[in-house]
Design a protein around this motif. Sequence first.
Motif, short mmCIF file in Angstrom:
data_model
loop_
_atom_site.label_atom_id
_atom_site.label_comp_id
_atom_site.label_asym_id
_atom_site.label_seq_id
_atom_site.Cartn_x
_atom_site.Cartn_y
_atom_site.Cartn_z
N PRO A 179 -85.00 49.01 -48.45
CA PRO A 179 -84.07 47.97 -48.92
C PRO A 179 -82.63 48.44 -48.74
CG PRO A 179 -85.77 48.49 -50.57
CD PRO A 179 -85.82 49.57 -49.53
N PRO A 180 -81.66 47.52 -48.70
CA PRO A 180 -81.85 46.07 -48.85
C PRO A 180 -82.50 45.47 -47.61
CG PRO A 180 -79.55 46.59 -48.37
CD PRO A 180 -80.24 47.90 -48.57
N PHE A 205 -85.10 43.03 -53.45
CA PHE A 205 -85.39 42.86 -52.02
C PHE A 205 -86.62 41.97 -51.87
CE2 PHE A 205 -87.33 46.70 -53.68
CZ PHE A 205 -88.65 46.61 -53.28
#
Length: 390
Positions: free
Chosen positions: A256-257, A203
């Motif tokens: 994340p993502p 990420f």
Amino acid sequence: MIERVVVGLMSGTSLDGVDAACCLIRRDGKTIRDYDVTVESFVTREYDPDFRERLERVCSDGGTVAEACRLNVELGAVFADAAVAAASAANRELATVDAIGSHGQTVRHEPEPRSLPVGDERRRSTLQIGDGSYIAERTGVTTVADFRTADVAVGGHGAPLVPFADLALLADDESFRVAQNIGGIGNCTALPPGAGRDDVTAFDTGPGNMVIDGVVELLTGGERTYDRDGRMAREGTVDEDVLEDALDEAYFRAEPPKSTGREQFGRGYAREFVATCRDRNRSDADIVATATALTARSIADAYERFLSEEPDEIVVSGGGAYNATLLDMLGAEVDAPVRTIDEYGVGSDTKEAAAFALLAAAALDGVPNNVPGATGADRPVVMGKRCPPT
């Protein structure tokens, strides 16, 4: 064994120029880790100040559609010339180059889904310019371009894309490595021991060099566009209050993502950052030191928040690898050795261009070249539009 010669092209969020790497890429097997990349040459073509200003205007919503249209072709010419130069530097005739892989120049990246005009469907969006067909026509070499959109089409962010290359170049059977790129934006790829595609987490950590560069350019009236070797930052003192306020930005807490870009940490952010520091009577060196600390601490904070365990080593690439003060600050924030990717046979500057050579080779092989654990895509897909010369 499959062997290809591919030139990779990268122009990042720093808008300083295009990097080109001529690579010999071998594939002996069916997995990502069966790829081997040898960089035969590397060249950079810096943008002249007027061209860079035009790009920055388009990337910051200040340009027109007409200007973006013109730059799409003009960048194609610049990219093509860089590819030719890289092949020449490797003593390769263009006829022996199998492909060119071009990231293009991101002019807009919207990782948050938006409703489409018709129906209830929501999609992310991204736009890169630097026309692949123009590159192919000017060089006579099949060009693979516009990688991000295929990942976006299956629900991903279209970023980060380099984890595919991180897995091929840096995965280890014994060590938990984190590949940390520090370009305009910082992005990390967590590679557990023996990692395959499904084991990778990646990420954008937040600003890399972008805020530092923007602050330096503002403070010097454009005389400098970056802090060479971190010299200004080394002379300053970090304002911890400003730093803590900056780290309260929602992006850093988001799970994340995730991905980010100039829309969030670009010129406007740098202006506000400088103004906040000026209100506290901070010197130019203090402001640059605080911007540099923001990059280092946001990276370390991301590891603490989102990685499953502490890494055994951190491998840094990108322009930030040449900022000694930034590396020192990062080293002070983490409990793992901080190394540069040069120690693993790939130059810090060359990695992203080499990554797009590898992504193009995979596209030609029909190998899915996104990493859904990094982008949030629904499934692996082959990214990149193939543009043959006419």
